[in-house]
Scaffold this motif. Sequence first.
Motif, short mmCIF file in Angstrom:
data_model
loop_
_atom_site.label_atom_id
_atom_site.label_comp_id
_atom_site.label_asym_id
_atom_site.label_seq_id
_atom_site.Cartn_x
_atom_site.Cartn_y
_atom_site.Cartn_z
N LEU A 164 -94.74 24.97 -48.97
CA LEU A 164 -95.87 24.32 -49.79
C LEU A 164 -96.87 23.76 -48.81
O LEU A 164 -98.08 24.05 -49.20
CB LEU A 164 -95.12 23.25 -50.54
CG LEU A 164 -96.17 22.52 -51.54
CD1 LEU A 164 -96.86 23.35 -52.32
CD2 LEU A 164 -95.69 21.54 -52.43
N TYR B 287 -97.33 17.36 -54.40
CA TYR B 287 -96.79 17.66 -52.94
C TYR B 287 -96.07 16.42 -52.28
O TYR B 287 -94.88 16.38 -51.91
CB TYR B 287 -97.95 18.02 -52.05
CG TYR B 287 -97.49 18.24 -50.47
CD1 TYR B 287 -96.70 19.12 -50.22
CD2 TYR B 287 -97.49 17.20 -49.69
CE1 TYR B 287 -96.32 19.50 -48.78
CE2 TYR B 287 -97.10 17.31 -48.42
CZ TYR B 287 -96.37 18.39 -47.93
OH TYR B 287 -96.07 18.56 -46.80
N SER C 267 -81.65 22.23 -46.11
CA SER C 267 -82.90 21.45 -46.56
C SER C 267 -83.70 21.41 -45.67
O SER C 267 -84.59 20.87 -45.67
CB SER C 267 -82.35 20.35 -47.08
OG SER C 267 -81.90 19.43 -45.68
N TYR D 125 -88.55 16.25 -50.04
CA TYR D 125 -88.33 16.80 -48.64
C TYR D 125 -89.66 17.44 -48.28
O TYR D 125 -90.49 17.74 -49.17
CB TYR D 125 -87.18 17.46 -48.40
CG TYR D 125 -87.19 18.72 -49.38
CD1 TYR D 125 -87.86 19.75 -48.93
CD2 TYR D 125 -86.66 18.66 -50.53
CE1 TYR D 125 -88.02 21.04 -49.72
CE2 TYR D 125 -86.42 19.71 -51.21
CZ TYR D 125 -87.18 21.02 -50.92
OH TYR D 125 -87.16 21.96 -51.84
N ASP D 126 -90.02 17.65 -46.91
CA ASP D 126 -90.96 18.33 -46.35
C ASP D 126 -90.86 19.70 -46.51
O ASP D 126 -89.88 20.68 -46.06
CB ASP D 126 -91.20 17.89 -44.79
CG ASP D 126 -91.44 16.43 -44.83
OD1 ASP D 126 -92.61 15.95 -45.26
OD2 ASP D 126 -90.73 15.88 -43.86
N ASP D 127 -91.63 20.31 -47.52
CA ASP D 127 -91.64 21.78 -47.86
C ASP D 127 -92.70 22.48 -46.84
O ASP D 127 -94.04 22.30 -47.09
CB ASP D 127 -91.84 21.85 -49.52
CG ASP D 127 -91.84 23.24 -49.64
OD1 ASP D 127 -91.63 24.40 -48.83
OD2 ASP D 127 -91.45 23.82 -50.95
N LEU E 87 -92.30 15.61 -53.68
CA LEU E 87 -91.22 16.55 -53.21
C LEU E 87 -90.33 15.46 -52.42
O LEU E 87 -90.77 14.65 -51.52
CB LEU E 87 -91.62 17.46 -52.27
CG LEU E 87 -92.04 18.94 -53.10
CD1 LEU E 87 -92.55 19.78 -52.04
CD2 LEU E 87 -91.05 19.31 -54.00
N SER F 207 -87.62 21.19 -57.46
CA SER F 207 -88.39 21.16 -56.49
C SER F 207 -89.22 22.17 -56.59
O SER F 207 -90.51 22.35 -56.29
CB SER F 207 -87.73 20.96 -55.01
OG SER F 207 -87.04 19.85 -54.75
N TRP F 208 -88.80 23.43 -56.91
CA TRP F 208 -89.52 24.71 -56.96
C TRP F 208 -90.71 24.41 -57.96
O TRP F 208 -91.77 24.95 -57.90
CB TRP F 208 -88.82 25.85 -57.49
CG TRP F 208 -89.43 27.04 -57.41
CD1 TRP F 208 -89.42 27.97 -56.58
CD2 TRP F 208 -89.76 27.72 -58.87
NE1 TRP F 208 -90.13 29.18 -57.16
CE2 TRP F 208 -90.46 28.89 -58.47
CE3 TRP F 208 -89.89 27.28 -60.21
CZ2 TRP F 208 -91.28 29.93 -59.49
CZ3 TRP F 208 -90.86 28.03 -61.20
CH2 TRP F 208 -91.29 29.33 -60.60
N ALA G 124 -93.21 22.54 -56.69
CA ALA G 124 -94.11 23.21 -55.67
C ALA G 124 -95.16 24.20 -56.37
O ALA G 124 -96.12 24.34 -55.86
CB ALA G 124 -93.24 24.08 -54.66
#
Length: 850
Positions: A515, A505, A247, A510-512, A508, A482-483, A486
């Motif tokens: 993205l 954004y 993750s 968590y920090d992607d 989400l 999450s996909w 994004a």
Amino acid sequence: MLGAVAPECLAEARMSFGKHKGKLMLVLPRHYLESLSDHAEVGHLARKALQTKLAPRSPLTRVDIAVKNDLLEAQAQILRDCGNNRDYAGAQKVHREILEIKGRDGRDNVYLANLLIQAYGKCGSLDDAQLVFDRIRDPNSFSWNIIIKAYANHGRLADAQRLFDRSPVKNVVTWNAMITAYAQSGELDQAKDLFDRAPQRNVITWTGMVQAYVQNGRLDDAKILFQKMPQCDRITWNTMLQAFAESGDVEEAERIFHQGWDKDVISWTAMLGAYANAGQITRARDLFDRMPERNIVTWNSLILCYCQQGNLLEARRLFDTMPIQDVVTWTTMVQAHAQRGHLEESRELFEEMPERDVVSWTAVIAAYFQAGDVDESAGLFSRMPEKTIVAWNTMVGGYGESRRLEDAKYLFDLMPVHNQTSYSMMVQAYGLNGHLDTAERMFRDIPEKDKVCINVMLSVYAHNGRMEEARRIFESLTEISSWAVAVMAKGYAASGHLEEARRYYERLPYDDVALATSMIQAYGEAGEVDMARALYDTVPVKDVICGTAMIVAFAQNGHLEEAKVVFDGLVVRNVIAWTAMFSSFANEGFIDEARSMFDRMPERSVVSWNTMIAAYAEIGELEAVMEIFSQMPERNSVSSNILIAAHVRRGNFAAAQGFFDSMPDRNGISWSSLIGAYAHSGQRRAALDLFHTMALDGTPPDDVIFLEVLGACSHAGRVEDAREYFRWISQDFELAPQIEHYRCLVDCLGRAGRIRDCEELVDTMPFCPDAVAWITLLGACRVHVDVERGERAADRALELDPMRPATHLLMTHIYAAVGRTKDVERIRRMMRIKGIKLHAMNLAENRRYL
């Protein structure tokens, strides 16, 4: 039993005969003994058995060669092997042989029956498994657990639940089987309900539920449950460590790793993977050097990390020092070289691979698609010894992403069988190539739509800017991944709706970083460089791709100094970052600084070389272009196209044509460059002749080439040719005409004085006409002094863009031509009130419309 599977089971036969000679008597079928009678090691015992007849009423012979348990265990082992190898025919064979043995040794043996259920279950034959289960007179707890697990593993949850409810005795294994079944099917609420109701739980129960949360992306729930566990084993610790590593939460992964538990090589490798995924190559290498034990996965993880960072030299050094390489190692290296543009090295590595499986073939095919070498992908696919459905889907998807829709459709129709992914790849291919209606029809016709299909349609809408339709699909999802979030964020960002993109954004969990990179790119393209920087500063772990996006955002908005600061601050700089930085200098006219950076690059890709020669070609430095071109270690069609463009820019059409004729691999861009060059230089006849040659050559034209051809027809006054070529776009080449093509045809009709047809085309085009389309019509009205249509066109243009100088200026010319001086003054007064000045209309626009 032993004879029936000889010679495969001679090892078991030898052990049985040798170990138990002279012990208890065992009943065996005669044909077993006959099949072994000539064997060198056990033949004498088999022949002795055949000579002994203590039970004349039976075709079986009592011999002293083995004990009853040996036969049962041999049968049991073979059943286990049949299950593990998915050997349905073998399981049936053993089943028949068991039924030949009467009494407790065969039909009534619960131990063998349980193994038969297990083997049939693993082979997917649930009807056979159920039949065996139903014939057991007194099934034990193992029988119930095995049949429940068989149904559960194949997604038959209703049947599994029915048997679970019927089971007279449920032990912890029974409960674990059902919990795991629901968890693996993504039905976490049902799994958690069973978990809560389980009368007893062991570490497997807890770990199974934790793994279920992890596999379904519910990391917070996994963490809460993990903290409540009365005791953890190594599997549980590794599960959580790997979850945090994957993750991107390096801090939490470190916290888990440094607690006092018995770590193994899997634990160390997971932590190394956490550093690698976060781009922290220095810490990954330090951990690697301190590891008490390494396995091949460890080596592969570090090599992959170096490859992802673009450091192929260090990756190759590690590769060469590995004690042993597996197919994953080789595939990683081949993929990395292909994706970085080192196609020759990639080919050499692929040919050197000692073994290739279907995964490696498919991975390399995908890598060549990503590198833009579609023909190499097709060549590899044709050489594949075994083409799986995954390989077929990869080819269809690759052709679609490479804008080769006809090839994608041809392969899709050729596929021996389709699955949900096949349909999804074809829907995506249509969507990426502008055939949204066809994509929608195919999506509607998919017999059973899974999550992948629905998410692909969501991404197709987002890719085409149809965010309302995308939002409807998003809001209909029963489980939002999450996909999907994004995709929505990227879609809104690409459509210029940056506030909406930011809202998605922030949804989400968590920090992607991927993205965030897309958002930074969108902010940069919109000129919102401060917003891009603010977002960049919030990304906890910035990889080189994110850093490169920030460099480009600064550079394209004229902030070269800030871009250089970001570049200098990157921990790892790959060839893409270097290329982005020196091309930024070149784009701003600092060609010497660009060349200096280019010369200092530790390694260069073909893209780097092409970028440098393109920079010199842009400013007309043909000598510098030729110098660098001659030094290139590897060239592709882009290199040749740049050289053609450089010659054209200097007016050397003969040299450009000569170089074009000598190209071994001309593509659409090559043809487009030369056709456009002839068209823009006034040699429209040559442009159209070359277009016909291209059609005869078998190279399909793209959108850009049709724009050049329509433009050439417009300037040459060839209206009917233009209309014919316009029909070719959709009818002959299955492309979707864009608004630019309609504008060209409007311009062509207008130049020929066919103002009525011109207006009708603008009114009936399948797009909402933009200001440019109406101004194009207005320009034709000015030339042919059509006041009425000119006024209508001007009104529509002003509704869309009230501040454009061209609209006002064209109307003053129309009114002046018919002597309507009061209207001329009215328009000029309106321009003064709006603050529109004539010099605000640039020279190109002036030439275009006047």
